[in-house]
Write an enzyme that holds these catalytic residues in place. Structure first.
Site, short mmCIF file in Angstrom:
data_model
loop_
_atom_site.label_atom_id
_atom_site.label_comp_id
_atom_site.label_asym_id
_atom_site.label_seq_id
_atom_site.Cartn_x
_atom_site.Cartn_y
_atom_site.Cartn_z
N CYS A 1 0.85 -1.19 0.00
CA CYS A 1 0.00 0.00 0.00
C CYS A 1 0.89 1.24 0.00
CB CYS A 1 -0.92 0.00 1.22
SG CYS A 1 -1.97 -1.47 1.35
N ARG B 1 -4.50 1.50 -1.26
CA ARG B 1 -4.59 0.16 -0.69
C ARG B 1 -4.53 -0.94 -1.74
NH1 ARG B 1 -9.74 -3.04 1.33
NH2 ARG B 1 -8.78 -4.66 2.59
N LEU B 2 -3.69 -1.92 -1.46
CA LEU B 2 -3.70 -3.19 -2.18
C LEU B 2 -4.40 -4.18 -1.26
CD1 LEU B 2 -2.78 -5.01 -4.54
CD2 LEU B 2 -0.69 -5.45 -3.22
N ILE C 1 -5.41 -7.17 0.68
CA ILE C 1 -4.87 -8.48 1.05
C ILE C 1 -5.80 -9.15 2.05
CG2 ILE C 1 -2.93 -9.72 2.10
CD1 ILE C 1 -1.10 -7.54 1.01
N ASN D 1 0.60 0.99 5.77
CA ASN D 1 1.13 0.06 4.78
C ASN D 1 1.78 -1.09 5.52
OD1 ASN D 1 2.36 -1.21 2.55
ND2 ASN D 1 4.18 0.09 2.73
N GLY D 2 1.36 -2.31 5.23
CA GLY D 2 1.97 -3.45 5.88
C GLY D 2 1.04 -4.63 6.01
N ASP E 1 -6.69 -6.03 8.94
CA ASP E 1 -5.67 -5.83 9.96
C ASP E 1 -5.47 -4.35 10.25
OD1 ASP E 1 -4.57 -5.40 7.43
OD2 ASP E 1 -2.58 -6.12 7.98
#
Length: 225
Positions: free
Chosen positions: A2, A53-54, A56, A79-80, A104
């Site tokens: 992200c 945002r990607l 996941i 991001n993470g 998350d």
């Protein structure tokens, strides 16, 4: 992967055209998060955050970004990936927290809202984030222990500018007519060791947060790492 970006006027001076600037900076990180993006601008124009945002965890979730806590006091651009977020969600639920998603991100936000930076000791994962306390007018940048996720930042004229990559910061400093200088020591270091010295980049005015470190700053105080 992200993308995070932010601007904070710790000098206390409201910033002009903040929405358009943070939108442009966020758009420069779309390649990091093609699934969703959003911005936050504080009512007093002291802080602006952006997040791409990607998806996941909980890929169907379309909640607004950056995420705002249930009590409306905190904002998180993140991001993470937190690997033990499901266990932490159960822990926080038992503490009275309520969740609207299965991400998350929300677990991290509500954990920080409840326990502040001490919640980081419970995390198993990797992260880079900007966490803004709206009432205290305080922002915290954080990077995971191994430095798997990056936070680049610049401190200039009473403002803290940060991002997942240097490009949005360069764009903002150019708007401020700030002349960027090459960090010659970093160039030499890169020639011999294939990388800049810790905490530095090829540009003097742009730093990289060290692994396992937090940088905190609030209105009226200087940034401290």
């Amino acid at each position: 992967m992200c993308g995070i970006v932010g601007i904070f006027s710790y000098g206390g001076k409201p910033l002009k055209n903040l929405k358009s600037k943070i939108y442009k900076m966020t758009s420069m990180l779309r390649h990091r998060g093609p699934d969703q993006e959003g911005i936050f601008v504080s009512k007093d124009n002291l802080c602006a955050l952006g997040n791409t945002r990607l998806s996941i965890t909980d890929p169907e979730c379309k909640t607004n970004l950056p995420l705002i806590s249930n009590n409306k006091n905190f904002v998180l651009t993140y991001n993470g990936e937190i690997y033990n977020y499901k266990n932490l969600k159960k822990y926080l639920t038992n503490k009275g927290c309520r969740f609207k998603s299965r991400t998350d991100t929300e677990v991290l936000l509500e954990g920080l809202a409840l326990e502040n930076s001490s919640f980081l000791k419970k995390l198993d994962g990797m992260w880079a984030y900007g966490y803004y306390d709206i009432k205290r007018k305080k922002i915290t940048l954080s990077r995971d222990l191994l430095g798997e996720r990056h936070v680049f930042y610049s401190i200039y004229n009473g403002e803290l500018i940060f991002a997942s990559e240097p490009a949005p910061i360069i764009y903002y400093l150019n708007l401020k007519k700030k002349e960027l200088e090459i960090n010659e020591d970093s160039v030499i270091c890169s020639m011999f060791f294939y990388g800049c010295e810790q905490g530095q980049t090829l540009i003097k005015n742009i730093k990289r947060l060290l692994p396992g470190r937090n940088l905190e700053v609030e209105v009226g105080s200087e940034p401290k790492e």
